[in-house]
Scaffold this active site. Structure first.
Site, PDB file in Angstrom:
ATOM      1  N   HIS A   1       4.318-112.447  17.246  1.00 31.21           N
ATOM      2  CA  HIS A   1       4.729-112.076  15.669  1.00 31.21           C
ATOM      3  C   HIS A   1       4.675-110.617  15.714  1.00 31.21           C
ATOM      4  O   HIS A   1       5.610-109.868  16.498  1.00 31.21           O
ATOM      5  CB  HIS A   1       3.451-112.542  14.878  1.00 31.21           C
TER       6      HIS A   1
ATOM      7  N   HIS B   1      14.048-115.501  16.538  1.00 33.97           N
ATOM      8  CA  HIS B   1      13.257-115.473  15.133  1.00 33.97           C
ATOM      9  C   HIS B   1      13.389-117.230  14.677  1.00 33.97           C
ATOM     10  O   HIS B   1      14.350-117.727  15.038  1.00 33.97           O
ATOM     11  CB  HIS B   1      14.106-114.724  14.066  1.00 33.97           C
TER      12      HIS B   1
ATOM     13  N   ASP C   1      11.738-106.206  15.612  1.00 31.19           N
ATOM     14  CA  ASP C   1      10.755-105.611  16.613  1.00 31.19           C
ATOM     15  C   ASP C   1      11.530-104.805  17.883  1.00 31.19           C
ATOM     16  O   ASP C   1      11.188-104.391  18.375  1.00 31.19           O
ATOM     17  CB  ASP C   1       9.619-106.440  16.979  1.00 31.19           C
TER      18      ASP C   1
HETATM   19  N1  ACO Z   1      13.660-115.158  25.181  1.00 33.28           N
HETATM   20  C1  ACO Z   1      14.163-116.268  25.738  1.00 33.28           C
HETATM   21  N2  ACO Z   1      14.216-117.381  25.237  1.00 33.28           N
HETATM   22  C2  ACO Z   1      13.705-117.543  24.086  1.00 33.28           C
HETATM   23  C3  ACO Z   1      13.453-116.557  23.269  1.00 33.28           C
HETATM   24  C4  ACO Z   1      13.296-115.289  23.795  1.00 33.28           C
HETATM   25  N3  ACO Z   1      12.720-114.401  23.202  1.00 33.28           N
HETATM   26  N4  ACO Z   1      12.891-117.033  22.093  1.00 33.28           N
HETATM   27  C5  ACO Z   1      13.400-118.412  22.074  1.00 33.28           C
HETATM   28  N5  ACO Z   1      13.679-118.655  23.192  1.00 33.28           N
HETATM   29  C6  ACO Z   1      14.282-119.964  23.574  1.00 33.28           C
HETATM   30  C7  ACO Z   1      13.106-120.984  23.981  1.00 33.28           C
HETATM   31  O1  ACO Z   1      12.698-121.007  25.286  1.00 33.28           O
HETATM   32  C8  ACO Z   1      13.785-122.373  23.415  1.00 33.28           C
HETATM   33  O2  ACO Z   1      14.762-122.758  24.788  1.00 33.28           O
HETATM   34  P1  ACO Z   1      14.793-124.150  25.022  1.00 33.28           P
HETATM   35  O3  ACO Z   1      15.498-124.752  23.800  1.00 33.28           O
HETATM   36  O4  ACO Z   1      15.596-124.279  26.294  1.00 33.28           O
HETATM   37  O5  ACO Z   1      13.478-124.866  25.042  1.00 33.28           O
HETATM   38  C9  ACO Z   1      14.615-121.798  22.082  1.00 33.28           C
HETATM   39  O6  ACO Z   1      14.950-120.518  22.528  1.00 33.28           O
HETATM   40  C10 ACO Z   1      13.851-122.093  20.930  1.00 33.28           C
HETATM   41  O7  ACO Z   1      12.933-121.308  21.158  1.00 33.28           O
HETATM   42  P2  ACO Z   1      11.531-121.724  20.211  1.00 33.28           P
HETATM   43  O8  ACO Z   1      10.201-121.098  21.008  1.00 33.28           O
HETATM   44  O9  ACO Z   1      11.374-123.145  19.901  1.00 33.28           O
HETATM   45  O10 ACO Z   1      11.739-120.838  18.861  1.00 33.28           O
HETATM   46  P3  ACO Z   1      10.803-120.655  17.737  1.00 33.28           P
HETATM   47  O11 ACO Z   1      11.363-120.657  16.479  1.00 33.28           O
HETATM   48  O12 ACO Z   1       9.826-121.536  17.942  1.00 33.28           O
HETATM   49  O13 ACO Z   1      10.071-119.277  18.200  1.00 33.28           O
HETATM   50  C11 ACO Z   1       9.951-116.743  18.349  1.00 33.28           C
HETATM   51  C12 ACO Z   1      10.782-117.984  17.407  1.00 33.28           C
HETATM   52  C13 ACO Z   1       8.267-117.146  18.291  1.00 33.28           C
HETATM   53  C14 ACO Z   1      10.110-115.546  17.320  1.00 33.28           C
HETATM   54  C15 ACO Z   1      10.583-116.666  19.542  1.00 33.28           C
HETATM   55  O14 ACO Z   1      11.947-116.388  19.502  1.00 33.28           O
HETATM   56  C16 ACO Z   1      10.102-115.659  20.532  1.00 33.28           C
HETATM   57  O15 ACO Z   1       9.094-115.929  21.041  1.00 33.28           O
HETATM   58  N6  ACO Z   1      10.530-114.328  20.515  1.00 33.28           N
HETATM   59  C17 ACO Z   1      10.002-113.220  21.323  1.00 33.28           C
HETATM   60  C18 ACO Z   1       8.931-112.509  20.576  1.00 33.28           C
HETATM   61  C19 ACO Z   1       9.229-111.997  19.194  1.00 33.28           C
HETATM   62  O16 ACO Z   1      10.330-110.848  19.376  1.00 33.28           O
HETATM   63  N7  ACO Z   1       8.703-111.953  18.193  1.00 33.28           N
HETATM   64  C20 ACO Z   1       8.757-111.264  17.031  1.00 33.28           C
HETATM   65  C21 ACO Z   1       9.291-112.300  15.827  1.00 33.28           C
HETATM   66  S1  ACO Z   1       9.914-111.211  14.702  1.00 33.28           S
HETATM   67  C22 ACO Z   1       8.074-111.077  13.795  1.00 33.28           C
HETATM   68  O17 ACO Z   1       7.388-111.832  13.787  1.00 33.28           O
HETATM   69  C23 ACO Z   1       7.951-109.849  12.704  1.00 33.28           C
END
Ligand code: ACO
Length: 446
Positions: free
Chosen positions: A268, A308, A365
């Site tokens: 987050h 996201h 971010d």
């Molecule tokens: N890098 C690589 N792969 C990713 C990323 C990433 N940053 N984010 C998602 N994926 C992939 C997952 O591995 C998954 O792949 P799969 O379908 O092969 O298993 C798919 O994309 C879907 O990912 P989920 O984790 O199910 O997506 P979710 O909506 O739950 O997560 C989140 C969203 C937590 C923001 C995620 O994208 C992440 O961890 N990003 C990196 C952290 C980040 O930048 N967070 C800031 C968000 S903005 C904020 O909160 C202010």
């Protein structure tokens, strides 16, 4: 005209039910009438992480993740970033309308005159270890404010509630700056009534011995824009915590502490800190292919600052921040050596099938950390810089929740997957082998 209802046939019993559809939503409680036997708990929905469940009705922030739209009270965030100040946005989020000049003057004066904290808070911050993370200090000290304002527990009293909201917005920069000064071993700088909200924060962070501390107005504006972009984001993880804690009628100081704790996590608001550490770890453009390969394997790190839950398009905040980053680099006279790494990562992520097919775009971010770095703010402080402006969003959402007749104490259901009742085993009869795997799955009925 088509009926605004949903007809459900329960194939377990052959019975049919009709439930109303309002705003493309059905009420989960309407499913409770669907049961196999009289006295059953009834049908529930299973939705870990609230992937498809609205927990409230809200008039504050609108996001269309597919189109990349973000609006506060109807106003596009890029227009607010260009034309408003952070305090104007805080007023808008909380009151629903942009302030007139006299309303803004009064609000600014109220906030400005509440920036000091009790001297005991200072001693409290002094008690942390020299290397304490400033976010940990912020979470603890904002929670401690609850003990200084015991009247804050009267959350249903409009005037008392509003006073705490002003205090929280006013004092967060002081707590944040002092947490930073403590971690640097520097004396605390007291708030100033002579400068704006954002400049005051920069002064409290940066001032050393200058008789008159001056920050370039464009730098102040850049930080103010970052504050605007971070002010609210509807039902995200930390806002959900704020509403959930607030639903028990706890005071707003402890609720903000809980929300800030949720924000701290690297998935987050802690992501901006994680982005910078990731860029430093990659180090140079030549190391990117190996890093991306590891990310794509699914066993390595995630590409921080990408993806996201809601945006499946370019995060509109990231667009504004990218432009802002260029302005700040020009002002401070140097580009971050990590910028080429960031740009190349972005280029790859926007063209590589792994990221494109998963709709992983840069989020808020990804570039904010580079701006903070250019302003010589250490990475530990990044989530703290997020928490300051998000306080107005948390408070707006908290108040909306308190005044919403549909809301009650937040209390999700569960599907129980543990043991059926079993006899207590005396110590002399226990062995690791006596543990049996749970086999049942049952709903709770309280
Ligand atoms: N890098 C690589 N792969 C990713 C990323 C990433 N940053 N984010 C998602 N994926 C992939 C997952 O591995 C998954 O792949 P799969 O379908 O092969 O298993 C798919 O994309 C879907 O990912 P989920 O984790 O199910 O997506 P979710 O909506 O739950 O997560 C989140 C969203 C937590 C923001 C995620 O994208 C992440 O961890 N990003 C990196 C952290 C980040 O930048 N967070 C800031 C968000 S903005 C904020 O909160 C202010």
């Amino acid at each position: 005209m088509a009926k605004e209802t949903l007809t459900i046939t329960d194939n377990r019993t052959g019975k049919t039910y009709e439930v109303p559809v309002t705003e493309d939503t059905i009420k989960a409680l309407d499913l409770k009438q669907i049961h196999v036997e009289e006295g059953d708990f009834g049908l529930m929905t299973y939705d870990p992480a609230f992937m498809n469940t609205a927990s409230c009705r809200s008039a504050i922030t609108y996001i269309d993740g597919d189109k990349g739209i973000l609006r506060y009270r109807g106003y596009p965030v890029d227009q607010l970033a260009e034309k408003a100040t952070y305090l104007e946005c805080a007023y808008l989020l909380i009151n629903g309308e942009l302030p007139t000049q006299s309303q803004l003057d009064k609000y600014t004066s109220d906030v400005t005159h509440h920036t000091f904290v009790h001297e005991n808070v200072r001693t409290f911050i002094d008690g942390f270890r020299y290397d304490a993370h400033p976010m940990g200090m912020l979470v603890a000290t904002v929670s401690a404010l609850s003990t200084f304002y015991p009247e804050a527990k009267h959350v249903l009293d409009h005037d008392i509630r509003r006073q705490q909201m002003v205090r929280l917005i006013a004092k967060m920069p002081t707590l944040a700056a002092w947490s930073f000064r403590h971690s640097m071993g520097m004396p605390f700088v007291y708030p100033s009534n002579e400068v704006s909200y954002t400049e005051n924060f920069l002064q409290m962070m940066k001032r050393i011995a200058e008789p008159k501390f001056e920050v370039h107005p464009e730098i102040v504006k850049a930080l103010d824009v970052l504050f605007i972009l971070h002010a609210d984001h509807e039902q995200n993880c930390s806002t959900n915590v704020m509403r959930s804690i607030g639903s028990s009628r706890a005071d707003p100081y402890v609720a903000v502490a809980g929300a800030a704790a949720a924000l701290y996590g690297p998935l987050h608001g802690g992501a901006n800190e994680a982005v910078l550490r990731m860029l430093r770890e990659i180090g140079s453009v030549s190391n990117i292919p190996a890093f991306v390969k590891e990310v794509k394997s699914g066993v390595g790190a995630r590409l921080m600052g990408f993806g996201h839950r809601v945006y499946k398009n370019y995060d509109p905040r990231a667009k504004v921040i990218k432009r802002l980053a260029d302005q700040v680099f020009d002002l401070v006279g140097k580009k971050s050596p990590l910028l080429p790494v960031a740009l190349e990562l972005e280029r790859i992520a926007l063209t590589d099938d792994y990221f494109v097919s998963r709709k992983l775009y840069p989020n808020v971010d990804f570039y904010s950390g580079l701006i903070y770095e250019a302003l010589q703010i250490p990475a530990d402080m990044f989530p703290v810089l997020f928490a300051i402006p998000r306080t107005s969003g948390w408070l707006a959402q908290w108040e909306e929740m308190l005044l919403d007749k549909d809301q009650k104490i937040a209390r999700p259901r569960q599907i129980y997957t543990g043991y059926e009742e079993r006899e207590f085993i005396n110590m002399d009869k226990r062995s690791p082998a006596s543990a049996q795997p749970a086999t049942t799955s049952k709903r709770e009925t309280d």
